[in-house]
Design a protein around this motif. Sequence first.
Motif, PDB file in Angstrom:
ATOM      1  N   MET A 236       0.839  -1.167   0.000  1.00  0.00           N
ATOM      2  CA  MET A 236       0.000   0.000   0.000  1.00  0.00           C
ATOM      3  C   MET A 236       0.887   1.233   0.000  1.00  0.00           C
ATOM      4  N   TYR A 237       0.423   2.257  -0.668  1.00  0.00           N
ATOM      5  CA  TYR A 237       1.210   3.468  -0.815  1.00  0.00           C
ATOM      6  C   TYR A 237       0.582   4.592  -0.001  1.00  0.00           C
ATOM      7  N   HIS A 238       1.412   5.463   0.498  1.00  0.00           N
ATOM      8  CA  HIS A 238       0.908   6.653   1.170  1.00  0.00           C
ATOM      9  C   HIS A 238       1.884   7.802   0.960  1.00  0.00           C
ATOM     10  N   LYS A 239       1.370   8.984   1.073  1.00  0.00           N
ATOM     11  CA  LYS A 239       2.205  10.151   0.888  1.00  0.00           C
ATOM     12  C   LYS A 239       3.117  10.321   2.097  1.00  0.00           C
ATOM     13  N   ALA A 240       4.379  10.635   1.834  1.00  0.00           N
ATOM     14  CA  ALA A 240       5.342  10.841   2.913  1.00  0.00           C
ATOM     15  C   ALA A 240       4.892  11.971   3.841  1.00  0.00           C
ATOM     16  N   SER A 241       4.163  12.929   3.300  1.00  0.00           N
ATOM     17  CA  SER A 241       3.706  14.055   4.116  1.00  0.00           C
ATOM     18  C   SER A 241       2.731  13.623   5.216  1.00  0.00           C
ATOM     19  N   LEU A 242       2.091  12.464   5.040  1.00  0.00           N
ATOM     20  CA  LEU A 242       1.157  11.982   6.059  1.00  0.00           C
ATOM     21  C   LEU A 242       1.873  11.435   7.291  1.00  0.00           C
ATOM     22  N   LYS A 243       3.144  11.107   7.136  1.00  0.00           N
ATOM     23  CA  LYS A 243       3.882  10.519   8.252  1.00  0.00           C
ATOM     24  C   LYS A 243       3.904  11.455   9.461  1.00  0.00           C
ATOM     25  N   GLN A 244       4.250  12.709   9.242  1.00  0.00           N
ATOM     26  CA  GLN A 244       4.304  13.673  10.338  1.00  0.00           C
ATOM     27  C   GLN A 244       2.924  13.881  10.951  1.00  0.00           C
ATOM     28  N   LEU A 245       1.915  13.989  10.093  1.00  0.00           N
ATOM     29  CA  LEU A 245       0.553  14.174  10.587  1.00  0.00           C
ATOM     30  C   LEU A 245       0.110  12.979  11.426  1.00  0.00           C
ATOM     31  N   SER A 246       0.398  11.769  10.966  1.00  0.00           N
ATOM     32  CA  SER A 246      -0.011  10.576  11.722  1.00  0.00           C
ATOM     33  C   SER A 246       0.707  10.510  13.069  1.00  0.00           C
ATOM     34  N   GLN A 247       1.970  10.909  13.106  1.00  0.00           N
ATOM     35  CA  GLN A 247       2.702  10.938  14.377  1.00  0.00           C
ATOM     36  C   GLN A 247       2.069  11.944  15.333  1.00  0.00           C
ATOM     37  N   ASN A 248       1.674  13.094  14.804  1.00  0.00           N
ATOM     38  CA  ASN A 248       1.022  14.109  15.618  1.00  0.00           C
ATOM     39  C   ASN A 248      -0.321  13.608  16.154  1.00  0.00           C
ATOM     40  N   LEU A 249      -1.076  12.936  15.310  1.00  0.00           N
ATOM     41  CA  LEU A 249      -2.368  12.393  15.742  1.00  0.00           C
ATOM     42  C   LEU A 249      -2.199  11.319  16.816  1.00  0.00           C
ATOM     43  N   ARG A 250      -1.161  10.511  16.719  1.00  0.00           N
ATOM     44  CA  ARG A 250      -0.896   9.503  17.757  1.00  0.00           C
ATOM     45  C   ARG A 250      -0.603  10.169  19.096  1.00  0.00           C
ATOM     46  N   SER A 251       0.095  11.277  19.045  1.00  0.00           N
ATOM     47  CA  SER A 251       0.445  12.005  20.275  1.00  0.00           C
ATOM     48  C   SER A 251      -0.735  12.761  20.859  1.00  0.00           C
ATOM     49  N   ASN A 252      -1.739  13.038  20.049  1.00  0.00           N
ATOM     50  CA  ASN A 252      -2.869  13.860  20.482  1.00  0.00           C
ATOM     51  C   ASN A 252      -4.197  13.160  20.219  1.00  0.00           C
ATOM     52  N   MET A 253      -4.315  11.925  20.662  1.00  0.00           N
ATOM     53  CA  MET A 253      -5.554  11.177  20.456  1.00  0.00           C
ATOM     54  C   MET A 253      -6.701  11.836  21.212  1.00  0.00           C
ATOM     55  N   THR A 254      -7.893  11.698  20.659  1.00  0.00           N
ATOM     56  CA  THR A 254      -9.082  12.197  21.354  1.00  0.00           C
ATOM     57  C   THR A 254      -9.345  11.317  22.579  1.00  0.00           C
ATOM     58  N   ARG A 255     -10.180  11.809  23.455  1.00  0.00           N
ATOM     59  CA  ARG A 255     -10.543  11.048  24.659  1.00  0.00           C
ATOM     60  C   ARG A 255     -11.144   9.693  24.274  1.00  0.00           C
ATOM     61  N   GLU A 256     -11.982   9.685  23.240  1.00  0.00           N
ATOM     62  CA  GLU A 256     -12.636   8.449  22.801  1.00  0.00           C
ATOM     63  C   GLU A 256     -11.622   7.477  22.201  1.00  0.00           C
ATOM     64  N   GLU A 257     -10.674   7.995  21.429  1.00  0.00           N
ATOM     65  CA  GLU A 257      -9.625   7.145  20.861  1.00  0.00           C
ATOM     66  C   GLU A 257      -8.767   6.532  21.966  1.00  0.00           C
ATOM     67  N   ARG A 258      -8.409   7.346  22.954  1.00  0.00           N
ATOM     68  CA  ARG A 258      -7.611   6.811  24.079  1.00  0.00           C
ATOM     69  C   ARG A 258      -8.371   5.711  24.808  1.00  0.00           C
ATOM     70  N   HIS A 259      -9.657   5.926  25.036  1.00  0.00           N
ATOM     71  CA  HIS A 259     -10.484   4.938  25.735  1.00  0.00           C
ATOM     72  C   HIS A 259     -10.510   3.617  24.959  1.00  0.00           C
ATOM     73  N   LEU A 260     -10.797   3.682  23.676  1.00  0.00           N
ATOM     74  CA  LEU A 260     -10.863   2.461  22.874  1.00  0.00           C
ATOM     75  C   LEU A 260      -9.491   1.787  22.798  1.00  0.00           C
ATOM     76  N   TRP A 261      -8.450   2.567  22.652  1.00  0.00           N
ATOM     77  CA  TRP A 261      -7.100   2.012  22.531  1.00  0.00           C
ATOM     78  C   TRP A 261      -6.642   1.359  23.828  1.00  0.00           C
ATOM     79  N   TYR A 262      -6.611   2.123  24.898  1.00  0.00           N
ATOM     80  CA  TYR A 262      -6.037   1.634  26.159  1.00  0.00           C
ATOM     81  C   TYR A 262      -6.923   0.642  26.900  1.00  0.00           C
ATOM     82  N   ASP A 263      -8.225   0.731  26.691  1.00  0.00           N
ATOM     83  CA  ASP A 263      -9.132  -0.149  27.422  1.00  0.00           C
ATOM     84  C   ASP A 263      -9.620  -1.337  26.606  1.00  0.00           C
ATOM     85  N   PHE A 264      -9.160  -1.449  25.340  1.00  0.00           N
ATOM     86  CA  PHE A 264      -9.598  -2.597  24.556  1.00  0.00           C
ATOM     87  C   PHE A 264      -8.592  -3.017  23.476  1.00  0.00           C
TER      88      PHE A 264
END
Length: 123
Positions: free
Chosen positions: A1-29
Amino acid sequence: MYHKASLKQLSQNLRSNMTREERHLWYDFLCMLPQRFKRQVPVRRYILDFYCPSCRLSVELDGAQHYEPEQLTYDRQRTKILSQEGIRELRFTNREIHENFYGVCEKIRQVLEEIERGPFPPL
């Protein structure tokens, strides 16, 4: 699968700033499942909230902006493109995470079992 290199920085930022709901689903399940999920994964021109490469399953959490007409059109197109890549997408609202967390988890678990069973029943 291909993705734009520019998305890498954005995805790293999103991982660092997950929403409350994302954190709940991730850490609790999701992080405790035997199937390995990754967070904020670039695929093609999109970033998937949660992705299980072995099952080719994306789990997306939608906030209020996903009810706007333009966003609905964008989401439908995205689902179509991901489907063409062989990726199945599950979508849940943030409200579902708050009001029916265990139901969301059960649905994800059911789909994972379905995928792992494959198209043919065991002999």
